[in-house]
Motif scaffolding. Sequence first.
Motif, short mmCIF file in Angstrom:
data_model
loop_
_atom_site.label_atom_id
_atom_site.label_comp_id
_atom_site.label_asym_id
_atom_site.label_seq_id
_atom_site.Cartn_x
_atom_site.Cartn_y
_atom_site.Cartn_z
N GLN A 3 1.44 7.72 -3.95
CA GLN A 3 2.73 7.07 -4.00
C GLN A 3 3.36 7.00 -2.61
O GLN A 3 3.93 6.00 -2.22
CB GLN A 3 3.66 7.83 -4.97
CG GLN A 3 5.14 7.52 -4.83
CD GLN A 3 5.46 6.08 -5.21
OE1 GLN A 3 4.73 5.43 -5.94
NE2 GLN A 3 6.57 5.57 -4.68
N TYR A 4 3.18 8.06 -1.83
CA TYR A 4 3.81 8.11 -0.52
C TYR A 4 3.30 6.99 0.38
O TYR A 4 4.07 6.22 0.96
CB TYR A 4 3.55 9.47 0.13
CG TYR A 4 4.21 9.61 1.48
CD1 TYR A 4 5.61 9.75 1.58
CD2 TYR A 4 3.47 9.57 2.65
CE1 TYR A 4 6.22 9.86 2.81
CE2 TYR A 4 4.08 9.67 3.88
CZ TYR A 4 5.46 9.81 3.96
OH TYR A 4 6.07 9.90 5.18
N PHE A 6 1.68 4.26 -0.50
CA PHE A 6 2.03 2.96 -1.10
C PHE A 6 3.47 2.59 -0.72
O PHE A 6 3.75 1.47 -0.29
CB PHE A 6 1.87 3.04 -2.62
CG PHE A 6 2.24 1.78 -3.33
CD1 PHE A 6 1.37 0.70 -3.33
CD2 PHE A 6 3.45 1.66 -3.99
CE1 PHE A 6 1.71 -0.48 -3.98
CE2 PHE A 6 3.80 0.49 -4.63
CZ PHE A 6 2.92 -0.58 -4.63
N GLN A 7 4.36 3.58 -0.87
CA GLN A 7 5.76 3.35 -0.55
C GLN A 7 5.92 2.94 0.92
O GLN A 7 6.66 2.02 1.25
CB GLN A 7 6.55 4.64 -0.84
CG GLN A 7 8.00 4.62 -0.39
CD GLN A 7 8.77 3.51 -1.07
OE1 GLN A 7 8.63 3.28 -2.26
NE2 GLN A 7 9.56 2.77 -0.29
N GLN A 8 5.16 3.60 1.78
CA GLN A 8 5.25 3.27 3.22
C GLN A 8 4.77 1.85 3.48
O GLN A 8 5.37 1.12 4.26
CB GLN A 8 4.39 4.25 4.04
CG GLN A 8 4.85 5.70 3.98
CD GLN A 8 6.25 5.88 4.52
OE1 GLN A 8 6.62 5.28 5.52
NE2 GLN A 8 7.04 6.69 3.85
N ILE A 9 3.70 1.47 2.81
CA ILE A 9 3.14 0.14 3.06
C ILE A 9 4.10 -0.95 2.56
O ILE A 9 4.37 -1.93 3.26
CB ILE A 9 1.74 0.01 2.41
CG1 ILE A 9 0.76 0.88 3.19
CG2 ILE A 9 1.27 -1.44 2.39
CD1 ILE A 9 -0.62 0.97 2.58
N ILE A 10 4.65 -0.73 1.35
CA ILE A 10 5.61 -1.71 0.83
C ILE A 10 6.83 -1.81 1.75
O ILE A 10 7.30 -2.90 2.12
CB ILE A 10 6.08 -1.31 -0.60
CG1 ILE A 10 4.93 -1.44 -1.59
CG2 ILE A 10 7.27 -2.14 -1.05
CD1 ILE A 10 4.47 -2.86 -1.82
N ASN A 11 7.28 -0.65 2.17
CA ASN A 11 8.41 -0.60 3.07
C ASN A 11 8.10 -1.35 4.38
O ASN A 11 8.89 -2.16 4.87
CB ASN A 11 8.69 0.89 3.36
CG ASN A 11 10.07 1.11 3.94
OD1 ASN A 11 10.85 0.16 4.04
ND2 ASN A 11 10.36 2.34 4.32
N VAL A 131 10.33 -0.52 -9.57
CA VAL A 131 9.36 -0.99 -10.56
C VAL A 131 8.03 -0.31 -10.29
O VAL A 131 7.64 -0.13 -9.13
CB VAL A 131 9.18 -2.53 -10.51
CG1 VAL A 131 10.32 -3.21 -11.22
CG2 VAL A 131 9.09 -3.01 -9.07
N GLY A 132 7.36 0.09 -11.37
CA GLY A 132 6.11 0.83 -11.19
C GLY A 132 4.91 -0.02 -11.55
O GLY A 132 4.99 -0.91 -12.39
N PHE A 133 3.83 0.18 -10.86
CA PHE A 133 2.57 -0.37 -11.30
C PHE A 133 1.50 0.70 -11.11
O PHE A 133 1.28 1.15 -10.00
CB PHE A 133 2.08 -1.62 -10.59
CG PHE A 133 2.98 -2.27 -9.60
CD1 PHE A 133 2.92 -3.65 -9.44
CD2 PHE A 133 3.84 -1.55 -8.78
CE1 PHE A 133 3.72 -4.27 -8.50
CE2 PHE A 133 4.64 -2.19 -7.85
CZ PHE A 133 4.58 -3.56 -7.71
N GLY A 134 0.87 1.04 -12.21
CA GLY A 134 -0.28 1.96 -12.19
C GLY A 134 -0.06 3.22 -11.39
O GLY A 134 -0.80 3.48 -10.46
N GLY A 135 0.98 3.96 -11.72
CA GLY A 135 1.15 5.26 -11.09
C GLY A 135 1.95 5.25 -9.80
O GLY A 135 2.37 6.28 -9.32
#
Lengths: 296, 240
Positions: A3-4, A6-11, A131-135
Motif C-alpha cells: 500500500q505504501y 502504491f500510495q507513493q506512485i499514485i501521489n 477508493v480501494g482496489f485489490g488491497g
Amino acid sequence: MSQYLFQQIINGLALGSLYALVAIGFSMIYGIVRLINFAHGDLVMIGAFSTLALVTAGVPWPLILVFVLAIGAIAGMTIETIVFRPIRGASQVTGFIATLAVSIAIQNSALMILSGQPRNFLFPAFMRQRVGFGGVNASLTDIAIIVLTLLLIGGLFLVVYRTRLGRAMRATAENLTAARLMGVAVNRTILAAFAIGSALAAVSGLFWGGKFGQIDPLLGFVPGLKAFVACVIGGVGSIGGAMLGGYILGLSEVLFVGLLPQEFSGYRDTFVFLLLIVILLIRPSGLFVRHTEERA
Amino acid sequence: MLEVRDLNVYRGATHVLKGVSFDVRQGQLAALIGANGAGKSTTLLTLSGLLRPRSGSATLRTDGAELDLTRLSSEKIVRAGLIHCPEGRQIFQSLSVAENLDMGAYTQRDRAEVCRTMEEVHTLFPILAERANVAAGSLSGGEQMMVAIGRALLAKPKMLLLDEPSLGLAPLVVETIFDVIQRLKSTGVTILLIEQNAAMALEIADAAHVMENGSIVLSGTGEELASNDRVRQSYLGVAA
C-alpha cells in the motif's frame, strides 16, 4: 504491491499530472515563439482562484472545469495580445524580461485584490474519500486528477496531430517564415497556442487547489519553475517531452521523499534542481528530443 | 500580371533594392539573374509580403482584381494566388511529406480540388507518394526540393515565385525540376524564376532581367540576354 509504494506512485502521478499540464503549455509557447514564459505559472494561480470564485457562486463542478479552461485561455490570449505581440521582433532577452514583468504584475495585482492570506480551497467532501482496489487504496482526488489530465492531454494530442490548426501550429513552430508563405495567419496560430497552453495551466490550478487544499496569490511561482524543469528534462519545445518530463519530475520528487529516510525530505526542491543541473550537463537538449535545430 | 515600380527596400540600414522596376506578363516565364547579394531574393520576399518597401509599388492583376502587394499581409497574398517557393526549400522537416503538401493547400477550401492537385503532384513526383508518411527532413536534397515545389503547387498558384530551385542539386534532379517548371508554364502559370544557373534559366525564359547592386540593369528576352556580351561574360562564363 505494498500500500505504501502504491500510495507513493499514485501521489507522484498526480503531482506529475499537475506539472505536465503546466509544462505542456510552457513548451508549446516556447516552441512557437521561442519565449521562455515565466508568467506561465501564474495562470495556475488564476485558475485556482477562478475555481474558488465559481464554487462560491454555486456553479456545478463539471461547468467549473469548462469555465476554468475558458478563463485560462482568455487570460493567456490577453497577455499575448497586449504584452508579447508588440515585442515580437525583439531579442530573446527582452521577451524573457517581459515575461518576468508580467509575472510580477499578475502576482502583485492578485496580492492587492485578494490579500496574501492563504484561502481554504472549497472542494467537495466526497473527493476526499479513498477508493480501494485489490488491497490497496488511493485518494479519489488523485485518481480524478490523473484521469482528467490524461483525457485533456489526449484531447490536446488530437488537436495538435490531427487537425488543420494543429498542423499549422507545428509548422509555425518549426519555421515561422515558411508558415507565412503557406498563407498561415501566424498571429492567430500563436494566439491559439497561448490559449491552449494557458487553459491547461489554469485547469492545473483547479487540480492544485484540490490536491493541496490551500491557495494563495503566489502559488504559481513553484509550478512555473517546476514546469520549466520538466521541459528541460523532456526537451524544450516538444509537447510529448514536456508531458513525460512532468511525470518524471512528479514521480521522482515524491519517491525521493517517500523512499529515502525522513531527514532528506527537506531537500525535495534541492533534488529537483540538482536533477535539472545533471540533465543540462548530460543531455542539454532533453531526454526525448532526437535532433534539435536552433532558430536564431 | 505583375507590375513592379521603383521599389526601395532596406534591410536594417542597408539599402538593398534601389528603385527596382520590371513587369511580368500573364503566362510569361521571367528570369531574374544576378550575382549573390544583388537583391534577387529580397525582391521576392517583398513581393510575398515578408519585407515591406520604404517606397514604390508592386501591383498584381488577377481575375480583374488589382492588388497592391506592398500593403497586403502575406496571408492575403497567398490567397490571391501569388505563391513563393523560397530559397533553401524551407520545408517543414519534422512534418511528414504528406503534411508538408497539406500545408501547401492551407488556404484551399475545396477538398476535392486539393485531392486532384495532390494526384497531379504525385504524378509529377511519384517519390512523394511513396514517401508520404516519412518525415520530410529525412529526404535527400532533391526530394526535399520536390516537396517544396509540390507544396507550392498545392496552393494553386496563378503566379509562382521560384528562388534558386536548382541550388545544390544533382544535374539529373535539376533537369527534372526544370521539366516541371516548363510544364507548369504550359498550364498557364506565370513564373518569376531566380536562378544561379543563368544559362539554363535564359534558355527557358521568355523574358529576363539582370540585377546588379539592387537595380535592374538590363532587360530583354531570354535569347537577347543569352547573346548579350556583357551577360555572356558576367553570368554565362564565356570569354569576350
